[in-house]
Design an enzyme around this catalytic site. Structure first.
Site, mmCIF file in Angstrom:
data_model
loop_
_atom_site.group_PDB
_atom_site.id
_atom_site.type_symbol
_atom_site.label_atom_id
_atom_site.label_comp_id
_atom_site.label_asym_id
_atom_site.label_seq_id
_atom_site.Cartn_x
_atom_site.Cartn_y
_atom_site.Cartn_z
ATOM 1 N N ASN A 7 -8.791 3.554 -3.899
ATOM 2 C CA ASN A 7 -8.304 4.152 -5.144
ATOM 3 C C ASN A 7 -8.205 3.028 -6.176
ATOM 4 O O ASN A 7 -7.287 2.224 -6.142
ATOM 5 C CB ASN A 7 -6.930 4.793 -4.912
ATOM 6 C CG ASN A 7 -6.336 5.340 -6.201
ATOM 7 O OD1 ASN A 7 -7.029 5.466 -7.212
ATOM 8 N ND2 ASN A 7 -5.053 5.660 -6.173
ATOM 9 N N TRP A 8 -9.174 3.007 -7.078
ATOM 10 C CA TRP A 8 -9.202 1.916 -8.063
ATOM 11 C C TRP A 8 -8.200 2.108 -9.188
ATOM 12 O O TRP A 8 -8.005 1.203 -10.002
ATOM 13 C CB TRP A 8 -10.611 1.796 -8.663
ATOM 14 C CG TRP A 8 -11.596 1.136 -7.767
ATOM 15 C CD1 TRP A 8 -11.357 0.564 -6.549
ATOM 16 C CD2 TRP A 8 -12.999 0.957 -8.026
ATOM 17 N NE1 TRP A 8 -12.510 0.045 -6.029
ATOM 18 C CE2 TRP A 8 -13.533 0.279 -6.908
ATOM 19 C CE3 TRP A 8 -13.850 1.316 -9.071
ATOM 20 C CZ2 TRP A 8 -14.886 -0.059 -6.830
ATOM 21 C CZ3 TRP A 8 -15.188 0.982 -8.991
ATOM 22 C CH2 TRP A 8 -15.703 0.297 -7.875
ATOM 23 N N LYS A 9 -7.623 3.282 -9.294
ATOM 24 C CA LYS A 9 -6.686 3.579 -10.398
ATOM 25 C C LYS A 9 -7.369 3.234 -11.726
ATOM 26 O O LYS A 9 -8.558 3.450 -11.869
ATOM 27 C CB LYS A 9 -5.372 2.828 -10.195
ATOM 28 C CG LYS A 9 -4.823 3.000 -8.776
ATOM 29 C CD LYS A 9 -3.460 2.438 -8.593
ATOM 30 C CE LYS A 9 -3.049 2.577 -7.140
ATOM 31 N NZ LYS A 9 -1.673 2.229 -6.890
ATOM 32 N N HIS A 92 -0.806 12.114 -6.361
ATOM 33 C CA HIS A 92 -0.474 10.687 -6.245
ATOM 34 C C HIS A 92 0.874 10.430 -6.918
ATOM 35 O O HIS A 92 1.172 11.015 -7.961
ATOM 36 C CB HIS A 92 -1.573 9.833 -6.890
ATOM 37 C CG HIS A 92 -1.429 8.390 -6.515
ATOM 38 N ND1 HIS A 92 -0.509 7.566 -7.118
ATOM 39 C CD2 HIS A 92 -2.058 7.639 -5.574
ATOM 40 C CE1 HIS A 92 -0.580 6.370 -6.568
ATOM 41 N NE2 HIS A 92 -1.512 6.383 -5.626
ATOM 42 N N GLU A 94 1.928 8.112 -8.700
ATOM 43 C CA GLU A 94 1.872 7.647 -10.095
ATOM 44 C C GLU A 94 1.683 8.826 -11.048
ATOM 45 O O GLU A 94 2.209 8.836 -12.158
ATOM 46 C CB GLU A 94 0.751 6.600 -10.257
ATOM 47 C CG GLU A 94 1.168 5.280 -9.611
ATOM 48 C CD GLU A 94 0.022 4.446 -9.095
ATOM 49 O OE1 GLU A 94 -1.137 4.685 -9.469
ATOM 50 O OE2 GLU A 94 0.291 3.526 -8.289
ATOM 51 N N GLU A 164 1.954 8.594 1.582
ATOM 52 C CA GLU A 164 2.117 7.389 0.764
ATOM 53 C C GLU A 164 3.588 7.225 0.379
ATOM 54 O O GLU A 164 4.025 7.758 -0.655
ATOM 55 C CB GLU A 164 1.271 7.494 -0.509
ATOM 56 C CG GLU A 164 -0.214 7.587 -0.246
ATOM 57 C CD GLU A 164 -1.009 6.875 -1.337
ATOM 58 O OE1 GLU A 164 -1.772 5.967 -1.009
ATOM 59 O OE2 GLU A 164 -0.826 7.215 -2.518
ATOM 60 N N GLY A 170 2.027 -0.581 -3.780
ATOM 61 C CA GLY A 170 2.011 -1.728 -4.697
ATOM 62 C C GLY A 170 3.102 -2.748 -4.435
ATOM 63 O O GLY A 170 3.302 -3.655 -5.227
ATOM 64 N N SER A 210 0.220 -0.392 0.290
ATOM 65 C CA SER A 210 0.083 -1.827 0.598
ATOM 66 C C SER A 210 -0.723 -2.110 1.867
ATOM 67 O O SER A 210 -0.368 -3.004 2.645
ATOM 68 C CB SER A 210 1.454 -2.498 0.656
ATOM 69 O OG SER A 210 2.046 -2.474 -0.627
ATOM 70 N N GLY A 231 -5.092 0.911 -2.485
ATOM 71 C CA GLY A 231 -5.087 0.609 -3.911
ATOM 72 C C GLY A 231 -5.511 -0.829 -4.150
ATOM 73 O O GLY A 231 -6.697 -1.161 -4.137
ATOM 74 N N GLY A 232 -4.538 -1.710 -4.331
ATOM 75 C CA GLY A 232 -4.789 -3.111 -4.703
ATOM 76 C C GLY A 232 -5.878 -3.801 -3.896
ATOM 77 O O GLY A 232 -6.775 -4.442 -4.471
HETATM 78 C C1 PEP Z 1 -2.066 3.845 -3.827
HETATM 79 O O1 PEP Z 1 -1.585 3.761 -4.952
HETATM 80 O O2 PEP Z 1 -2.632 4.876 -3.439
HETATM 81 C C2 PEP Z 1 -1.947 2.684 -2.960
HETATM 82 C C3 PEP Z 1 -2.016 2.874 -1.678
HETATM 83 O O3 PEP Z 1 -1.769 1.470 -3.598
HETATM 84 P P1 PEP Z 1 -1.561 0.042 -2.896
HETATM 85 O O4 PEP Z 1 -2.541 -0.061 -1.755
HETATM 86 O O5 PEP Z 1 -1.835 -0.959 -3.966
HETATM 87 O O6 PEP Z 1 -0.159 0.006 -2.395
#
Ligand code: PEP
Length: 251
Positions: A7-9, A92, A94, A164, A170, A210, A231-232
């Site tokens: 997920n590149w956001k 999600h 966010e 999640e 994050g 994470s 994500g990251g």
């Molecule tokens: C996400 O936002 O879906 C996510 C899993 O982010 P991160 O891996 O950066 O925690």
């Protein structure tokens, strides 16, 4: 088969996205990663660009409008996404937090996706408040009951779920294996109670929050974890390739 979703956001310019997928495609084509189903969820504007360059991974949309068409400036409809993706992320944290998306709205979004033969990747997970208070399983049950469990088994035949925990996203540290196991088992049991064991066994439940190359193996070894939403760590080719390599090396 493990599902690995990036997920590149709201990250990566067109040039950066193209450079990433060029390296990813080379990596996937020169290795035989047949135990993983790899997907990238880029920003909307990159979907047509990446669609034309790619055949070694799937594209996923990060969002969809709750409306079908019309005067809704800035929105993108399910019918528009259909040309590029089969799956769309919905729920999600966010979107829930910054765009006030409620369970009621998410139900409508999923309905629209299904009407357009698109599959939801439904994210759910508790806040830090619910986790600390100890009623996080009730919180999760409500999120599922108010949205996906209002649909029939047939309607949900291609849905993916992603646990999640909001406090892990994050943060740099994922939920631990006991916490992940507890929730994933609880969710599978809930699904089984409503839809039966045949369906419950098949529904993929991914973990997100994470994930990185240090925790991929331990998370994916948990019995009820069918993949990762990342994500990251999905923004760097090196990290993402390492995660794929680790996921593919598990039995
Ligand atoms: C996400 O936002 O879906 C996510 C899993 O982010 P991160 O891996 O950066 O925690």
């Amino acid at each position: 088969m493990k599902h690995i979703i990036a997920n590149w956001k709201m990250n990566k310019t067109k040039e950066e996205a193209l450079s990433f997928v060029q390296k990813l495609s080379f990596f996937l084509e020169t290795n035989n990663y047949n135990k993983c189903n790899i997907s990238i969820a880029p920003p909307f504007v990159h979907l047509p660009v990446l669609y034309n360059t790619n055949n070694s991974f799937n594209l996923i949309a990060q969002n969809v409008s709750v409306e079908n068409f019309g005067a809704f400036t800035g929105e993108v409809s399910a019918a528009m996404l259909k040309d590029y993706v089969k799956h769309v992320i919905v729920g999600h944290s966010e979107r829930r937090k910054y765009f006030n998306e409620t369970n009621e709205l998410l139900y409508k979004k999923i309905k629209i996706l299904l009407e357009n033969s698109l599959c939801p990747v439904f994210c759910f997970g508790e806040s830090i408040h619910a986790r600390n208070k100890g009623d996080y399983l009730d919180f999760i049950e409500r999120q599922l009951e108010d949205v996906i469990m209002l649909f029939s088994q047939n309607e949900l035949s291609n849905i993916l779920l992603a646990y999640e925990p909001v406090w892990a996203i994050g943060s740099g540290s994922s939920a631990n294996e006991l916490q992940i196991n507890e929730v994933h088992t609880f969710v599978r049991d809930l699904i089984e109670k409503k839809y039966g064991s045949m369906y419950a066994e098949k529904i993929p439940i991914l973990y997100g929050g994470s994930c990185n190359s240090d925790n991929t193996s331990i998370i994916l070894r948990q019995p009820n974890v069918d993949g990762l939403l990342i994500g990251g760590a999905s923004l760097s080719n090196d990290h993402f390739h390492q995660i794929i390599q680790l996921a593919n090396s598990l039995d």
